[in-house]
Every structure is written in structure tokens, then in C-alpha cells.
Design a protein around this motif. Structure first.
Motif, PDB file in Angstrom:
ATOM      1  N   ASP A   1     -12.101  -3.374 -33.397  1.00 53.88           N
ATOM      2  CA  ASP A   1     -11.897  -4.809 -33.589  1.00 53.88           C
ATOM      3  C   ASP A   1     -13.218  -5.471 -33.993  1.00 53.88           C
ATOM      4  OD1 ASP A   1     -12.011  -7.715 -32.059  1.00 53.88           O
ATOM      5  OD2 ASP A   1     -10.092  -7.299 -33.023  1.00 53.88           O
ATOM      6  N   PRO A   2     -13.290  -6.109 -35.179  1.00 57.83           N
ATOM      7  CA  PRO A   2     -14.560  -6.688 -35.641  1.00 57.83           C
ATOM      8  C   PRO A   2     -15.150  -7.723 -34.682  1.00 57.83           C
ATOM      9  CG  PRO A   2     -12.990  -6.547 -37.456  1.00 57.83           C
ATOM     10  CD  PRO A   2     -12.231  -6.218 -36.194  1.00 57.83           C
ATOM     11  N   ALA A   3     -14.294  -8.539 -34.064  1.00 55.68           N
ATOM     12  CA  ALA A   3     -14.808  -9.555 -33.133  1.00 55.68           C
ATOM     13  C   ALA A   3     -15.468  -8.896 -31.925  1.00 55.68           C
ATOM     14  CB  ALA A   3     -13.671 -10.472 -32.694  1.00 55.68           C
ATOM     15  N   GLN A   4     -14.859  -7.830 -31.435  1.00 52.49           N
ATOM     16  CA  GLN A   4     -15.444  -7.109 -30.315  1.00 52.49           C
ATOM     17  C   GLN A   4     -16.750  -6.423 -30.718  1.00 52.49           C
ATOM     18  OE1 GLN A   4     -12.167  -4.532 -29.125  1.00 52.49           O
ATOM     19  NE2 GLN A   4     -11.649  -5.911 -27.432  1.00 52.49           N
ATOM     20  N   VAL A   5     -16.784  -5.873 -31.940  1.00 51.80           N
ATOM     21  CA  VAL A   5     -18.014  -5.245 -32.432  1.00 51.80           C
ATOM     22  C   VAL A   5     -19.135  -6.279 -32.522  1.00 51.80           C
ATOM     23  CG1 VAL A   5     -19.107  -4.067 -34.368  1.00 51.80           C
ATOM     24  CG2 VAL A   5     -16.792  -3.450 -33.700  1.00 51.80           C
ATOM     25  N   GLY A   6     -18.815  -7.471 -33.037  1.00 47.62           N
ATOM     26  CA  GLY A   6     -19.825  -8.519 -33.157  1.00 47.62           C
ATOM     27  C   GLY A   6     -20.382  -8.936 -31.807  1.00 47.62           C
ATOM     28  N   ALA A   7     -19.492  -9.118 -30.836  1.00 54.67           N
ATOM     29  CA  ALA A   7     -19.939  -9.512 -29.496  1.00 54.67           C
ATOM     30  C   ALA A   7     -20.808  -8.428 -28.871  1.00 54.67           C
ATOM     31  CB  ALA A   7     -18.733  -9.806 -28.611  1.00 54.67           C
ATOM     32  N   ALA A   8     -20.371  -7.166 -28.983  1.00 58.11           N
ATOM     33  CA  ALA A   8     -21.130  -6.059 -28.407  1.00 58.11           C
ATOM     34  C   ALA A   8     -22.461  -5.864 -29.132  1.00 58.11           C
ATOM     35  CB  ALA A   8     -20.310  -4.773 -28.465  1.00 58.11           C
ATOM     36  N   THR A   9     -22.495  -6.139 -30.435  1.00 59.63           N
ATOM     37  CA  THR A   9     -23.735  -6.010 -31.204  1.00 59.63           C
ATOM     38  C   THR A   9     -24.790  -6.980 -30.699  1.00 59.63           C
ATOM     39  OG1 THR A   9     -22.546  -5.284 -33.192  1.00 59.63           O
ATOM     40  CG2 THR A   9     -24.744  -6.186 -33.507  1.00 59.63           C
ATOM     41  N   GLY A  10     -24.410  -8.241 -30.499  1.00 63.16           N
ATOM     42  CA  GLY A  10     -25.346  -9.226 -29.970  1.00 63.16           C
ATOM     43  C   GLY A  10     -25.785  -8.911 -28.558  1.00 63.16           C
ATOM     44  N   LEU A  11     -24.833  -8.463 -27.727  1.00 63.14           N
ATOM     45  CA  LEU A  11     -25.148  -8.113 -26.338  1.00 63.14           C
ATOM     46  C   LEU A  11     -26.149  -6.977 -26.276  1.00 63.14           C
ATOM     47  CD1 LEU A  11     -24.434  -8.319 -23.249  1.00 63.14           C
ATOM     48  CD2 LEU A  11     -22.702  -6.561 -23.703  1.00 63.14           C
ATOM     49  N   THR A  12     -25.902  -5.906 -27.027  1.00 61.19           N
ATOM     50  CA  THR A  12     -26.773  -4.724 -26.988  1.00 61.19           C
ATOM     51  C   THR A  12     -28.145  -5.029 -27.567  1.00 61.19           C
ATOM     52  OG1 THR A  12     -24.786  -3.376 -27.312  1.00 61.19           O
ATOM     53  CG2 THR A  12     -26.915  -2.283 -27.570  1.00 61.19           C
ATOM     54  N   ALA A  13     -28.174  -5.746 -28.690  1.00 58.27           N
ATOM     55  CA  ALA A  13     -29.461  -6.112 -29.293  1.00 58.27           C
ATOM     56  C   ALA A  13     -30.271  -6.978 -28.342  1.00 58.27           C
ATOM     57  CB  ALA A  13     -29.234  -6.836 -30.614  1.00 58.27           C
ATOM     58  N   GLY A  14     -29.617  -7.916 -27.677  1.00 58.11           N
ATOM     59  CA  GLY A  14     -30.329  -8.780 -26.733  1.00 58.11           C
ATOM     60  C   GLY A  14     -30.912  -7.998 -25.573  1.00 58.11           C
ATOM     61  N   LEU A  15     -30.090  -7.138 -24.973  1.00 58.73           N
ATOM     62  CA  LEU A  15     -30.538  -6.342 -23.834  1.00 58.73           C
ATOM     63  C   LEU A  15     -31.709  -5.444 -24.204  1.00 58.73           C
ATOM     64  CD1 LEU A  15     -30.211  -5.180 -20.969  1.00 58.73           C
ATOM     65  CD2 LEU A  15     -28.500  -3.600 -21.914  1.00 58.73           C
ATOM     66  N   MET A  16     -31.560  -4.660 -25.275  1.00 62.20           N
ATOM     67  CA  MET A  16     -32.583  -3.674 -25.621  1.00 62.20           C
ATOM     68  C   MET A  16     -33.864  -4.324 -26.138  1.00 62.20           C
ATOM     69  SD  MET A  16     -31.304  -1.010 -24.521  1.00 62.20           S
ATOM     70  CE  MET A  16     -32.899  -0.249 -24.841  1.00 62.20           C
ATOM     71  N   THR A  17     -33.751  -5.443 -26.835  1.00 65.71           N
ATOM     72  CA  THR A  17     -34.953  -6.125 -27.324  1.00 65.71           C
ATOM     73  C   THR A  17     -35.754  -6.703 -26.172  1.00 65.71           C
ATOM     74  OG1 THR A  17     -33.867  -6.646 -29.429  1.00 65.71           O
ATOM     75  CG2 THR A  17     -35.798  -7.942 -28.859  1.00 65.71           C
TER      76      THR A  17
END
Length: 492
Positions: free
Chosen positions: A76-92
Motif C-alpha cells: 500500500d503506497p500510503a503505508q509505504v510513505g508513512a513507514a518511510t518517514g518513520l524509519t528515516a526519522g528514527l535512523m537519522t
């Protein structure tokens, strides 16, 4: 006395020192003053890095959210977008606190494309993400044991400089392509200027305006020049869009290449993190066999390992934190956290997360410490709730910043002695292979192999570190992995 004191000049009695401030504690922890930076520069740098790479929250769902796996399932693209921001935020944020360097982490474009094009046709998305997790575990182990650091130290100084210059050209080329300034041709040369050799679109013209404006501000050493240029050019883009009503480029060749710069009708959205934890660690080995799955992991590790190593080499030099031998502070910690990004990316179904070369834009703005990464990470967290705002800045404006920063990184070319052809050819091939093959890892591999062979054939084989020979052999295998995979598939 256990408590430190200071003596006033107008009195003979000591007075207690003022308690440490939060600002002073952050300064010491991130070494902001020690690296010649300021809080303002770090915050601006963190914002610029986010603005430049916020496109990944939109682009990652387009790449992996529209590719059916072997069972026909689509993420699901919306779920991918949300998870992308979450993961990038956490790891950065983790990278900023642990490694204390101004490098941002997000879903790597090379690996997510590889998964969508070459992997999920044979396995499910959950199984593909399991391979990404295994890839991350291997990279973390290589970092924790010091093997990754040893390989890094074995790279000659000239090649490290060439990697930096190559990355500069690479990100500039990315900017040219994403803005429409450089395009594919239907036939003939691989690339061309604009459309049929001419600039025909308003978005590309706005990109050129951004390059000139940001370039002037940087040349005049205006504080916050890159950020000011991005904001000003975005305003121009919004005005142009309100008048011309342009569409996306896949509908109109003269339209915007990704996001359309319009003021959002809403600001807040509720993210759906349903993809977190949706991975199958060993399912691919059962579905396609151990040999085929191992080859996929090998490709992921090589791409992830050397893309990140090359990117961090270039960014550290550009930030002025690299030592004379090309290493930089907290090298091993940086490698371990970056490898962890691959693990977390697989676990959140966002693909391997790695250090982004776009971090150079924040460094160009003055960022020198991990505080900038913390700022970028917090903005990525916010992006999961503020998705409409991430659509305001068009990719053409971010591309302008990348071109300017690419020009900054070219300064490292002075460290390469082109008078010695045994140095010149490997360095040259490293530099040009990156943009021409759209891969940092490819440039590093070609440089390693050429360096080893030329020095050996010139009677200087002993000067080539044995680890460089090992990695060069690995790259040779990497470059012919296609036929090897075909042979394995035929045998199976």
C-alpha cells in the motif's frame, strides 16, 4: 572544594560557577564550537537536508508501492510513505546522536529499485524484506568486527578523493535529470539537453533560476544561502503553478517531474504504520533455493556496503571532519548505525535505509555535527503527519541545491595527482563511472579493480593493500553476477 568556583575581581570571596546550560551541554556533546559551527548553522543545515531529500517520502512509495510480487501482492503506497518517514526519522536521529555527524539516513534508491525490478518477481515482498534484514545484519557484523573499517583504511588517499569528486558529479547529474535539464533521447545519444536539445518547460526554467540564485547567495557567503534560495525558488514555483496550472510530467512532458508546488488544502494526516514488522526472514531461501537467495543477498550487501562507504567518505571530506587518511570521527559507530538502517528498513518494509548523498546540501549550508541530523530526523517524523506540506517543494527546486553542492564537492579534485597515470586512470574511472552508471558502488568497484591491476602491472603490486585485492576480486564477481545468476537458475 568539591564545587568549582570563580573569583570576582572586585571581591575576595569566591562565587559558585553558573550551572551548565542545556545549550552548553549540547555544544559539548555534538562538538559544535569545536568544529567551527553554530547552533543556527546546524539547525539551518538540518532543515536544508530535509527539504532536499523529503522527496523520498513520496518517491519510495512510487517505486516499491506499485510493483506486484510473485503472488501479485502490492504494498500500500500510503503505508509505504508513512513507514518511510518513520524509519528515516528514527535512523537519522540515532545516527546524529551516536555518530554525531551531519549525515541523514533514508530508504536507498538503488536498493529499492533493485527489489522492485529484480527481486519481487521471484519472491513475496515480505520475503524480499527478509533478505534486506539479513543484508543489514551482515553489514553490522562487518562494521562491529572492524572489517569495514579495515577496508576503508586500505583505500588509497587518491581514490578517496576521487570518490568524493565522483559523488559531486553524481548528485549534480541527479539534479540535472530530476529537473528535466538532462533527458533521455528516443534514439541516438543516451542523453540530451532538455527536450530535443532545448529547454521547453517552465519547471526546468525554475530549476535554472534556483541554480543561479542559490549559487549567487553561496558565492556572496550569505548565511543560510541554500535555504533562502530553496524557499525563494519554491515561492516562484507556486506562483508559476497558480498561473499556468501545469500537470505532472507523465501526463504533460512540460509538467512537474514529481510534486506539484501548490499550497495544500489540508496540513495534517494520520499515518498508517501497518507495514511495520511485515517481513519473512528466511522465506526466500525456501521459495527460490539457497544459492539464488544467497546471490541476492550478495548483491544487496555489495551495493549497500560500498554505496554507504563512498557516500560517507565524500560527505566527511565535504564537511571538513575527515582526517588526513580519509577517516573521520566515530567511524566504526557510523558504520554500525548505517548497517542497522538496513535492518530497520527491512523490518518496516521500506527497503534498506542508508546514508543519503543529499546530506551534502545541509553540509553546504554549514552543518558539521550530529545536531543537524537530529533536526532532519525530527522533520522526517513530522512528515508522517504533515504529508501535504512535503509536497510543496518541487523536485526541480531541490535539484538546484544538489547541483550547487556538487560543484562544492569538486574542490577535492586538487588532491589527485593526475600527472601520474597509475593514479590518474583509476581516479578518472571512479569519477566518471558514478554518474554514467548511476551508481556510487560501480564507481568504487571500477576504481578498485583498475588501481590494483595497473599498480601490479607497473611493478608496484606490493603497494596495493591485500584487502584492496580481496575487494577488487569481490567487485569482479559482482560485475558478472548476472551470468552467474542465470547459470544458477538454469541449473536449478
Amino acid at each position: 572544594m568539591s564545587q568549582s568556583t570563580t573569583v570576582r575581581e572586585d571581591a575576595g570571596t569566591p562565587e559558585p560557577e553558573a550551572p551548565p546550560t542545556i545549550k552548553g551541554g549540547l555544544d559539548r556533546f555534538f562538538e559544535i564550537t569545536g568544529r567551527g559551527s553554530t547552533f543556527g548553522r546546524e539547525i539551518r543545515g538540518g532543515i536544508v537536508t530535509f527539504v532536499t531529500m523529503a522527496y523520498i517520502v513520496i518517491l519510495n512509495p512510487l517505486i516499491i508501492g506499485n510493483a506486484p510480487d510473485v503472488t501479485g501482492h502490492v504494498l500500500d503506497p500510503a503505508q509505504v510513505g508513512a513507514a518511510t518517514g518513520l524509519t528515516a526519522g528514527l535512523m537519522t536521529i540515532v545516527f546524529g546522536i551516536v555518530a554525531r555527524l551531519p549525515f541523514a539516513i533514508a530508504a536507498g534508491l538503488g536498493i529499492n529499485s533493485f527489489l522492485a525490478v529484480s527481486v519481487v518477481g521471484n519472491v513475496t515482498w515480505q520475503e524480499a524484506m527478509g533478505l534486506v534484514v539479513i543484508n543489514g545484519v551482515i553489514i553490522v557484523l562487518l562494521g562491529a568486527t572492524g572489517a569495514r573499517t579495515a577496508i576503508f583504511r586500505a583505500v588509497p588517499k587518491a581514490l578517496k578523493a576521487a570518490i568524493t569528486v565522483g559523488i559531486g558529479l553524481f548528485i549534480a547529474f541527479i539534479g540535472f535529470v530530476d529537473s528535466g535539464f538532462v533527458n533521455r533521447t528516443p534514439a541516438g545519444p543516451p542523453v540530451q539537453l532538455g527536450d530535443a536539445g532545448s529547454i521547453t518547460s517552465v519547471p526546468t526554467a525554475i530549476f535554472l533560476l534556483g541554480v543561479v540564485l542559490i549559487g549567487i547567495l553561496v558565492a556572496r557567503k550569505v548565511p543560510g544561502g541554500i535555504l533562502i534560495g530553496i524557499v525563494a525558488t519554491t515561492i516562484v514555483a507556486i506562483i508559476a503553478q497558480s498561473i499556468l496550472k501545469l500537470g505532472p510530467s507523465f501526463e504533460d512532458p512540460n509538467g512537474w517531474h514529481m510534486t506539484i508546488p501548490e499550497l495544500p488544502t489540508q496540513i495534517f494526516t494520520v499515518p498508517d504504520f501497518g507495514l511495520v514488522g511485515q517481513f519473512d526472514l528466511f522465506g526466500a531461501f525456501e521459495r527460490i533455493g539457497a544459492l539464488s537467495a544467497t546471490m541476492l543477498v550478495f548483491t544487496l550487501v555489495f551495493t549497500n556496503f560500498f554505496d554507504a562507504m563512498g557516500t560517507m567518505t565524500g560527505l566527511a571530506k565535504n564537511a571538513g571532519v575527515a582526517h588526513k587518511d580519509g577517516t573521520f570521527p566515530r567511524l566504526r559507530s557510523a558504520f554500525i548505525v548505517e548497517g542497522t538502517g538496513a535492518i530497520v528498513g527491512g523490518m518496516t518494509s521500506t527497503s534498506s535505509n542508508t546514508v543519503f548523498v543529499d546530506s551534502a546540501s545541509g553540509i553546504g549550508e554549514g552543518a558539521r555535527t550530529g545536531l543537524a541530523s537530529v533536526v532532519t530526523g525530527l522533520l522526517f517524523f513530522a512528515s508522517t503527519f504533515l504529508t501535504p506540506l512535503t509536497l510543496v517543494v518541487p523536485i526541480e527546486v531541490g535539484s538546484a541545491a544538489l547541483v550547487v553542492v556538487g560543484a562544492m564537492m569538486m574542490a577535492q579534485v586538487r588532491e589527485i595527482d593526475f600527472r601520474k597515470f597509475s593514479i590518474a586512470l583509476p581516479a578518472f574511472l571512479t569519477i566518471v563511472t558514478m554518474p554514467l552508471t548511476y551508481s556510487i558502488a560501480n564507481g568504487i568497484g571500477v576504481g578498485f579493480i583498475t588501481w590494483a591491476l595497473i599498480n601490479a602491472a607497473s611493478g608496484r603490486g606490493r603497494k596495493v593493500h591485500w584487502l584492496l585485492w580481496v575487494v577488487a576480486a569481490g567487485f569482479a564477481l559482482y560485475f558478472v553476477r548476472g551470468p552467474i545468476e542465470s547459470i544458477i537458475a538454469a541449473a536449478g
